[in-house]
Enzyme design. Sequence first.
Site, PDB file in Angstrom:
ATOM      1  N   GLU A  56       0.918  -1.030  -0.139  1.00 39.92           N
ATOM      2  CA  GLU A  56      -0.187   0.204   0.052  1.00 39.92           C
ATOM      3  C   GLU A  56       0.793   1.184   0.032  1.00 39.92           C
ATOM      4  O   GLU A  56       0.312   2.265  -0.584  1.00 39.92           O
ATOM      5  CB  GLU A  56      -0.857   0.051   1.123  1.00 39.92           C
ATOM      6  CG  GLU A  56      -2.083  -0.898   1.206  1.00 39.92           C
ATOM      7  CD  GLU A  56      -1.561  -2.319   1.704  1.00 39.92           C
ATOM      8  OE1 GLU A  56      -2.652  -3.359   1.907  1.00 39.92           O
ATOM      9  OE2 GLU A  56      -0.348  -2.475   2.053  1.00 39.92           O
ATOM     10  N   PHE A 104     -12.231  -6.635  13.721  1.00 39.65           N
ATOM     11  CA  PHE A 104     -10.881  -7.034  12.838  1.00 39.65           C
ATOM     12  C   PHE A 104     -10.667  -6.086  11.697  1.00 39.65           C
ATOM     13  O   PHE A 104     -11.400  -5.596  11.180  1.00 39.65           O
ATOM     14  CB  PHE A 104     -11.420  -8.278  12.119  1.00 39.65           C
ATOM     15  CG  PHE A 104     -10.432  -8.868  11.261  1.00 39.65           C
ATOM     16  CD1 PHE A 104      -9.243  -9.491  11.686  1.00 39.65           C
ATOM     17  CD2 PHE A 104     -10.613  -8.985   9.817  1.00 39.65           C
ATOM     18  CE1 PHE A 104      -8.381  -9.968  10.974  1.00 39.65           C
ATOM     19  CE2 PHE A 104      -9.599  -9.541   9.006  1.00 39.65           C
ATOM     20  CZ  PHE A 104      -8.283  -9.947   9.809  1.00 39.65           C
ATOM     21  N   GLN A 105      -9.524  -5.775  11.723  1.00 45.40           N
ATOM     22  CA  GLN A 105      -8.845  -4.801  10.940  1.00 45.40           C
ATOM     23  C   GLN A 105      -9.444  -3.328  10.830  1.00 45.40           C
ATOM     24  O   GLN A 105      -9.668  -2.634   9.997  1.00 45.40           O
ATOM     25  CB  GLN A 105      -8.827  -5.291   9.228  1.00 45.40           C
ATOM     26  CG  GLN A 105      -7.861  -6.398   9.173  1.00 45.40           C
ATOM     27  CD  GLN A 105      -7.960  -6.714   7.706  1.00 45.40           C
ATOM     28  OE1 GLN A 105      -8.764  -6.534   6.913  1.00 45.40           O
ATOM     29  NE2 GLN A 105      -6.449  -7.147   7.210  1.00 45.40           N
ATOM     30  N   LYS A 163     -17.959  -0.413   5.142  1.00 45.74           N
ATOM     31  CA  LYS A 163     -18.371  -1.484   4.182  1.00 45.74           C
ATOM     32  C   LYS A 163     -20.216  -1.627   4.176  1.00 45.74           C
ATOM     33  O   LYS A 163     -20.699  -1.763   3.194  1.00 45.74           O
ATOM     34  CB  LYS A 163     -18.064  -3.107   4.724  1.00 45.74           C
ATOM     35  CG  LYS A 163     -17.993  -3.986   3.710  1.00 45.74           C
ATOM     36  CD  LYS A 163     -17.198  -5.194   4.105  1.00 45.74           C
ATOM     37  CE  LYS A 163     -17.284  -6.300   2.765  1.00 45.74           C
ATOM     38  NZ  LYS A 163     -16.230  -7.396   3.199  1.00 45.74           N
ATOM     39  N   MET A 175      23.804   9.135   2.940  1.00 47.77           N
ATOM     40  CA  MET A 175      23.719  10.638   3.489  1.00 47.77           C
ATOM     41  C   MET A 175      23.938  10.439   4.729  1.00 47.77           C
ATOM     42  O   MET A 175      24.554  11.399   5.452  1.00 47.77           O
ATOM     43  CB  MET A 175      22.364  11.050   3.029  1.00 47.77           C
ATOM     44  CG  MET A 175      22.353  12.757   3.435  1.00 47.77           C
ATOM     45  SD  MET A 175      23.479  13.789   2.378  1.00 47.77           S
ATOM     46  CE  MET A 175      22.898  13.721   0.784  1.00 47.77           C
TER      47      MET A 175
END
Length: 581
Positions: free
Chosen positions: A66, A128-129, A178, A488
């Site tokens: 993602e 969940f999630q 959802k 760096m």
Amino acid sequence: MSERASVSREDEQDEQPVETGAESVAKALENAGVEHLFGVQGGAIMPVYDALYEHENITNITMAHEQGAAHAADAYGIVTGKPGVCLATSGPGATNLITGIADANMDSDPLLALTGQVPTNFVGNDAFQETDTIGITQPITKNNIFAENPDTVGDDIGTAWALANTGRQGPTLVDLPKDVTQGETDSQPGAPQTPDTYDPPERADDVAVQAAAETLANAERPTILAGGGVIKAEASDELRQFAREYEIPVVTTMPGTGSFPETDPLSLGIAGMHGTGYGNLAVSNCDVLLGIGTRFDDRLTGDVETFAPDAELVHVDIDPAEISKNIEADYPLVGDAAAVIEQLYETMPRPPNSDEWVEQCETWKEEYPLDYEMPEDEPLKPQYIVERFDDVTPEDTIVAAGVGQHQMWAWQYWTWTQPRTWVTSHGLGTMGYAVPAAIGAKIAAPDQEVVAFDGDGSFLMTAQGLSVAVRENLDLTIVVLNNEAVGMVRQWQDGFYEGRRMASEYPWIPEFDKLAEAFGAQGLRVEEYENVEDTIAEAREYDGPSVIDAIIDPGENVYPMVPSGGDNAQFALNEQHLEDI
């Protein structure tokens, strides 16, 4: 399929009634003219993906992570000037977008993030999630919306897209429970539009413009500092016309790179911590500084007390919050960069008497050129690789970069002549940006060549994006400037921490050419000067993604360099200079 059949199917799709919130989301994206999406599937976002199944004019690019989806969409927005769109499911999908959203927010890049969410009645129950996506992203978005109703979710999408695209661009987000996307509706979303209360300024106050124009005309040492806002406002043509008409030297910030061609005699290159010596000297010694679309961040200014110390500041920005935030503006001009430059152009009473100043700037260019040494007994220099690529690629080649030494070498040693060809992470400094950004850039501009410069440390963070480049058969080249270190960090440790190289060097590192081949890309390796040009040619001739593992001098550093918080006029050209500052 015949053209007639194709048109008929599109007409049927346009007339097809919306039946669910997810279908309204898809229709809203279509209304916005969205052609590409970058995302990763998951349970909570699945209804939206299912609705997109019937929208053949919207192409989904399934990313490997993602974070890569957000960076690819960000790069897409940089190249096209319109919001790139990324999708993720709830919970870890949404949180994995955070780095990319924060990156877009720092750089004012147009981005629309769509995140799935657990059903509304589960929110707050640690389902969940589940995560509080709105709460997490509120500080790093221009606007975010929790969708509450299937009847209005499509217009939520349109509002978010319009806000990302209008005024000072930036990232927006819509969180999609959802039950909302699965809920029934027959409400057709309209075209994207901002709220009635959102009214970003276009033209600056005429009295303020008059005063600024008089000050510029009376200047003896005028300098223009062109920032990313010039490119966001599509104001590069106006900038070029203004600078040439009134013979004012131009320095660009890192986000403003390409807004003014470095081949122009008035160009003084780039400013800031690793800017050109002559560019920094011009800013440090000018008597009037016209800053356009820049937020005067610390990597540009160094110590604000020593930044342009003798200059009156004319500051042009579309966001009034940026005026005098870091550097006090004597002449604040709030408005769209293109419109305000045009106002100044029409209001200037005469050109400034700056012939001696222009000559002085030319002298500095001769005295402090960007340069590097190539001893025969030392390994391959990264600057040489960048220059050779620049020599053989078209002027409109898009260059992506991660963050670190490789980013600075690409910025310094490429010849920038066009806007929207420099795609990198500026304000947030996000390692791992290059690979997904190259994907987004190539999708945005399939007819332009895309070259990404990455470091070994940066490449290791998002190398899985190679799977996407291979799957989509994207013709691009990734050059890993490999010094077996987070270069760096190592440079700073050597310069400011008495050489204590803690956690900056790799005792072991993969062979990136072989890793590329395992992903299905072409893998190449170069270690000697005599092989550089042939390796570049081989990569460019290959029809698909190529990765060049370029083994460079591990001791090479980025110069010029101004120590953090230092005086830009006191720049180091080498390690000894740095010790003396």
